[in-house]
Design a protein around this motif. Structure first.
Motif, PDB file in Angstrom:
ATOM      1  N   GLY A  92      18.198 -15.228  -2.338  1.00 40.76           N
ATOM      2  CA  GLY A  92      18.976 -15.380  -3.566  1.00 40.76           C
ATOM      3  C   GLY A  92      18.632 -14.344  -4.625  1.00 40.76           C
ATOM      4  N   TYR A  93      17.856 -13.342  -4.240  1.00 39.29           N
ATOM      5  CA  TYR A  93      17.470 -12.251  -5.140  1.00 39.29           C
ATOM      6  C   TYR A  93      17.961 -10.935  -4.538  1.00 39.29           C
ATOM      7  N   VAL A  94      18.145  -9.942  -5.391  1.00 48.66           N
ATOM      8  CA  VAL A  94      18.584  -8.624  -4.937  1.00 48.66           C
ATOM      9  C   VAL A  94      17.662  -7.549  -5.499  1.00 48.66           C
ATOM     10  N   SER A  95      17.628  -6.439  -4.804  1.00 49.43           N
ATOM     11  CA  SER A  95      16.858  -5.297  -5.255  1.00 49.43           C
ATOM     12  C   SER A  95      17.778  -4.096  -5.377  1.00 49.43           C
ATOM     13  N   PHE A  96      17.457  -3.228  -6.316  1.00 46.70           N
ATOM     14  CA  PHE A  96      18.264  -2.046  -6.613  1.00 46.70           C
ATOM     15  C   PHE A  96      17.470  -0.782  -6.326  1.00 46.70           C
ATOM     16  N   TYR A  97      18.088   0.165  -5.635  1.00 44.45           N
ATOM     17  CA  TYR A  97      17.552   1.511  -5.614  1.00 44.45           C
ATOM     18  C   TYR A  97      17.697   2.064  -7.023  1.00 44.45           C
ATOM     19  N   VAL A  98      16.812   2.969  -7.408  1.00 44.39           N
ATOM     20  CA  VAL A  98      16.949   3.643  -8.690  1.00 44.39           C
ATOM     21  C   VAL A  98      18.001   4.730  -8.496  1.00 44.39           C
ATOM     22  N   GLY A  99      19.143   4.578  -9.073  1.00 37.46           N
ATOM     23  CA  GLY A  99      20.236   5.526  -8.985  1.00 37.46           C
ATOM     24  C   GLY A  99      21.374   4.964  -8.165  1.00 37.46           C
ATOM     25  N   PRO A 100      22.586   5.188  -8.589  1.00 36.75           N
ATOM     26  CA  PRO A 100      23.014   6.107  -9.639  1.00 36.75           C
ATOM     27  C   PRO A 100      22.761   5.578 -11.046  1.00 36.75           C
ATOM     28  N   TRP A 101      22.383   4.337 -11.154  1.00 37.28           N
ATOM     29  CA  TRP A 101      22.121   3.723 -12.451  1.00 37.28           C
ATOM     30  C   TRP A 101      20.702   4.006 -12.903  1.00 37.28           C
TER      31      TRP A 101
ATOM     32  N   THR B 125       0.816  -1.203   0.000  1.00 36.12           N
ATOM     33  CA  THR B 125       0.000   0.000   0.000  1.00 36.12           C
ATOM     34  C   THR B 125       0.859   1.266   0.000  1.00 36.12           C
ATOM     35  N   TYR B 126       0.522   2.174  -0.906  1.00 33.19           N
ATOM     36  CA  TYR B 126       1.164   3.483  -1.056  1.00 33.19           C
ATOM     37  C   TYR B 126       2.595   3.430  -1.603  1.00 33.19           C
ATOM     38  N   HIS B 127       3.053   2.267  -2.053  1.00 33.26           N
ATOM     39  CA  HIS B 127       4.411   2.137  -2.580  1.00 33.26           C
ATOM     40  C   HIS B 127       4.378   1.664  -4.031  1.00 33.26           C
ATOM     41  N   PRO B 128       5.268   2.186  -4.879  1.00 30.05           N
ATOM     42  CA  PRO B 128       5.430   1.562  -6.185  1.00 30.05           C
ATOM     43  C   PRO B 128       6.071   0.184  -5.992  1.00 30.05           C
ATOM     44  N   PRO B 129       5.973  -0.696  -6.966  1.00 30.20           N
ATOM     45  CA  PRO B 129       6.568  -2.028  -6.804  1.00 30.20           C
ATOM     46  C   PRO B 129       8.068  -1.957  -6.507  1.00 30.20           C
ATOM     47  N   THR B 130       8.499  -2.872  -5.649  1.00 28.27           N
ATOM     48  CA  THR B 130       9.926  -3.102  -5.422  1.00 28.27           C
ATOM     49  C   THR B 130      10.236  -4.427  -6.099  1.00 28.27           C
ATOM     50  N   TYR B 131      11.240  -4.429  -6.964  1.00 21.09           N
ATOM     51  CA  TYR B 131      11.569  -5.610  -7.750  1.00 21.09           C
ATOM     52  C   TYR B 131      12.775  -6.331  -7.164  1.00 21.09           C
ATOM     53  N   TYR B 132      12.715  -7.657  -7.161  1.00 22.66           N
ATOM     54  CA  TYR B 132      13.806  -8.501  -6.696  1.00 22.66           C
ATOM     55  C   TYR B 132      14.268  -9.365  -7.866  1.00 22.66           C
ATOM     56  N   LEU B 133      15.525  -9.187  -8.252  1.00 20.08           N
ATOM     57  CA  LEU B 133      16.102  -9.843  -9.412  1.00 20.08           C
ATOM     58  C   LEU B 133      17.003 -10.992  -8.975  1.00 20.08           C
ATOM     59  N   PRO B 134      17.010 -12.086  -9.735  1.00 20.78           N
ATOM     60  CA  PRO B 134      17.877 -13.208  -9.347  1.00 20.78           C
ATOM     61  C   PRO B 134      19.350 -12.834  -9.498  1.00 20.78           C
ATOM     62  N   LEU B 135      20.172 -13.370  -8.611  1.00 24.47           N
ATOM     63  CA  LEU B 135      21.613 -13.111  -8.696  1.00 24.47           C
ATOM     64  C   LEU B 135      22.163 -13.507 -10.061  1.00 24.47           C
ATOM     65  N   SER B 136      21.569 -14.517 -10.677  1.00 24.06           N
ATOM     66  CA  SER B 136      22.033 -14.973 -11.993  1.00 24.06           C
ATOM     67  C   SER B 136      21.824 -13.937 -13.085  1.00 24.06           C
ATOM     68  N   SER B 137      21.028 -12.906 -12.830  1.00 28.35           N
ATOM     69  CA  SER B 137      20.789 -11.860 -13.833  1.00 28.35           C
ATOM     70  C   SER B 137      21.850 -10.767 -13.806  1.00 28.35           C
ATOM     71  N   LEU B 138      22.735 -10.803 -12.824  1.00 27.02           N
ATOM     72  CA  LEU B 138      23.763  -9.767 -12.683  1.00 27.02           C
ATOM     73  C   LEU B 138      24.994 -10.103 -13.515  1.00 27.02           C
ATOM     74  N   SER B 139      25.589  -9.071 -14.100  1.00 22.52           N
ATOM     75  CA  SER B 139      26.806  -9.255 -14.897  1.00 22.52           C
ATOM     76  C   SER B 139      28.067  -8.969 -14.095  1.00 22.52           C
ATOM     77  N   LEU B 140      27.905  -8.454 -12.866  1.00 25.76           N
ATOM     78  CA  LEU B 140      29.045  -8.125 -12.014  1.00 25.76           C
ATOM     79  C   LEU B 140      28.842  -8.740 -10.636  1.00 25.76           C
ATOM     80  N   PRO B 141      29.924  -9.141  -9.984  1.00 24.93           N
ATOM     81  CA  PRO B 141      29.780  -9.700  -8.634  1.00 24.93           C
ATOM     82  C   PRO B 141      29.503  -8.612  -7.606  1.00 24.93           C
ATOM     83  N   LEU B 142      28.865  -9.013  -6.524  1.00 31.62           N
ATOM     84  CA  LEU B 142      28.560  -8.101  -5.422  1.00 31.62           C
ATOM     85  C   LEU B 142      29.444  -8.432  -4.231  1.00 31.62           C
ATOM     86  N   THR B 143      29.654  -7.414  -3.398  1.00 29.43           N
ATOM     87  CA  THR B 143      30.382  -7.577  -2.150  1.00 29.43           C
ATOM     88  C   THR B 143      29.488  -7.066  -1.029  1.00 29.43           C
TER      89      THR B 143
END
Length: 158
Positions: A111-120, A46-64
């Motif tokens: 096993g999924y990650v979410s991104f804030y919009v920005g800086p990308w 309620t009152y929020h735009p969707p927050t998306y969770y992407l599978p780690l396999s969709s990333l092209s760079l590793p995370l720390t």
């Protein structure tokens, strides 16, 4: 092609709904695609735009992992991450998060990650999204959304 139906954020549920979405999600930065998937989840609250969770396999760079953590009363403890851009060695910190041990109702996003919009730039089905107002919130705002979005002006305390 018919226009997409409008989604009223005021009609989204509380507690939040977690469900699969086959929307095409992309995260791009400085000409590099960081993530690209059609196999994600979205959380509708309620009152929020969707927050998306992407599978780690969709990333092209590793995370720390970083030391930052936050708590969500529904999903549990969030862990934050950084990534390093190989072309410039630029490190972007605490703009990606995950739930490593989510509460039972949200186990699907382990096993999924979410991104804030920005800086990308973030995209849903080719549309560049706007960030949910307020730096704390991670929703992706698209043109199909209507209603009052939390974080706008007087809604900060909804």
């Amino acid at each position: 092609m018919p226009p997409k139906p409008k989604l009223n954020v005021q009609n989204f549920p509380r507690p939040p709904l977690l469900e699969r979405t086959n929307r095409h999600l992309q995260v791009k930065y400085q000409g590099h695609t960081i993530a690209d998937t059609k196999e994600a989840y979205w959380v509708l609250e309620t009152y929020h735009p969707p927050t998306y969770y992407l599978p780690l396999s969709s990333l092209s760079l590793p995370l720390t992992k970083t030391t930052k953590q936050t708590y969500c009363e529904y999903k549990g403890w969030a862990t934050y991450h950084s990534l390093t851009l190989p072309s410039s060695s630029e490190v972007i910190k605490d703009r990606i998060w995950s739930y490593e041990n989510p509460n039972k109702e949200y186990e699907a996003i382990k096993g999924y990650v979410s991104f804030y919009v920005g800086p990308w730039s973030c995209f849903v089905d080719g549309e560049e999204v706007k960030p949910q107002p307020g730096d704390f919130y991670g929703g992706w705002t698209t043109e199909e959304l209507v209603g009052t979005i939390k974080g706008e002006g007087a809604t900060r305390w909804l």
